[in-house]
Scaffold this active site. Sequence first.
Site, PDB file in Angstrom:
ATOM      1  N   ASP A  26       0.452  -1.379   0.153  1.00  0.00           N
ATOM      2  CA  ASP A  26       0.196  -0.260   0.113  1.00  0.00           C
ATOM      3  C   ASP A  26       0.601   1.316   0.150  1.00  0.00           C
ATOM      4  O   ASP A  26       1.957   1.314   0.537  1.00  0.00           O
ATOM      5  CB  ASP A  26      -0.777  -0.183   1.484  1.00  0.00           C
ATOM      6  CG  ASP A  26      -1.669   1.178   1.093  1.00  0.00           C
ATOM      7  OD1 ASP A  26      -2.349   1.825   0.476  1.00  0.00           O
ATOM      8  OD2 ASP A  26      -2.195   1.694   2.313  1.00  0.00           O
ATOM      9  N   ASP A  28      -0.436   5.444   0.596  1.00  0.00           N
ATOM     10  CA  ASP A  28      -0.198   5.936   2.087  1.00  0.00           C
ATOM     11  C   ASP A  28      -0.631   5.601   3.004  1.00  0.00           C
ATOM     12  O   ASP A  28      -0.752   4.302   3.607  1.00  0.00           O
ATOM     13  CB  ASP A  28      -1.857   7.603   1.673  1.00  0.00           C
ATOM     14  CG  ASP A  28      -1.610   7.815   0.469  1.00  0.00           C
ATOM     15  OD1 ASP A  28      -1.444   8.866   0.244  1.00  0.00           O
ATOM     16  OD2 ASP A  28      -2.960   7.508  -0.021  1.00  0.00           O
ATOM     17  N   ASP A 225      -1.204  -0.474   5.719  1.00  0.00           N
ATOM     18  CA  ASP A 225      -1.452   0.165   7.330  1.00  0.00           C
ATOM     19  C   ASP A 225      -3.175  -0.626   7.822  1.00  0.00           C
ATOM     20  O   ASP A 225      -3.402   0.504   8.889  1.00  0.00           O
ATOM     21  CB  ASP A 225      -0.885   1.443   7.539  1.00  0.00           C
ATOM     22  CG  ASP A 225      -2.009   2.336   6.604  1.00  0.00           C
ATOM     23  OD1 ASP A 225      -2.150   2.448   5.247  1.00  0.00           O
ATOM     24  OD2 ASP A 225      -2.444   3.074   6.831  1.00  0.00           O
TER      25      ASP A 225
END
Length: 342
Positions: A26, A28, A225
């Site tokens: 991922d 961001d 995250d």
Amino acid sequence: MSQASRTRPSGSSTALNVAYDTALLDLDGVVYAGGHAIVHAVESLETARDGGMHLAYVTNNALRTPAAVAEHLSELGIPAGPGDVITSAQAVARLMADQLPAGARVLVVGGEGLRVALRERGLVPVESADDEPAAVAQGYGGPDMAWGRFAEAAYAIARGVPWFASNTDLTIPSARGIAPGNGAAVEVVRIATGAEPQVAGKPLPPMHRETVLRTGAERPLVVGDRLDTDIEGAFNGGVDSLLVLTGVTDAARLLAAGPKHRPTFVDADLRGLLTGQPEVTRTDDGFGCGGWTASVRGDDLVIEGDGDALDGLRALCGAAWSHAGDGSCGSDAAKAVARLGL
């Protein structure tokens, strides 16, 4: 340990960049935040790549093209080409191309990344419901998306045109904080039409399929995250995952995770790619990891011992997830998390 039965984080005696051939990263909250690389990200990814691990950057943001994302990564010191980037725009374009004839017109409610992805699949972007579209494609269009674009989508959908969405993330991080994401925009059209879109992005299978097809990964590791997109996407795809604590998920949310949101591994940041992972073991008193032992006593999660705080968190996950079984742990974790300084 299977995804469905996970009651503790797994251990690995082998560094993760050796145990897995491809990291599905991922962006961001994992690689960068705002316009800046997250601490330790650049050097960790460089080391993993130099060791032979393939790095693929997987994002639900359909606004930017893969070329634009790759350029941004390179500016941060992470060499990447357009072929290293997989977006939800690409996933939804493939989903649509599987159902529509070649050359079909598609009403686009979104940005350039979505238009480019549709053209790559032989579909023709149009701007109006009066252009006789065969489908509607909706993706994040940036903070300046005109309200009239949602009206065009509603007009077409009301005529029976099928509706597709790149993703349904309700929020998106920005330099100024958390902003409404494509999921919020999808809700606008849903409320206006009563219709339901076909969705491609994480955590749904079309995104995982797109990623595997484009990378050729045989032993992929999802790195993210967010529990509800990255980790759930890995769960749905039946692959292992690494949660890094550099983004939106904190210790308390992790401890409360239900089965589909429980990562295989947990680490502070992307340095976790370069190491093995300590084993979480069942003990007479609960679960142990490193110098810590965690247990559930009454309504409280309890942690005892000392050492690396991350080992304590891993032990707490064992205690919380085992206690919760197939549900979410409702035990109070505040004191245990504070004890670890997390």
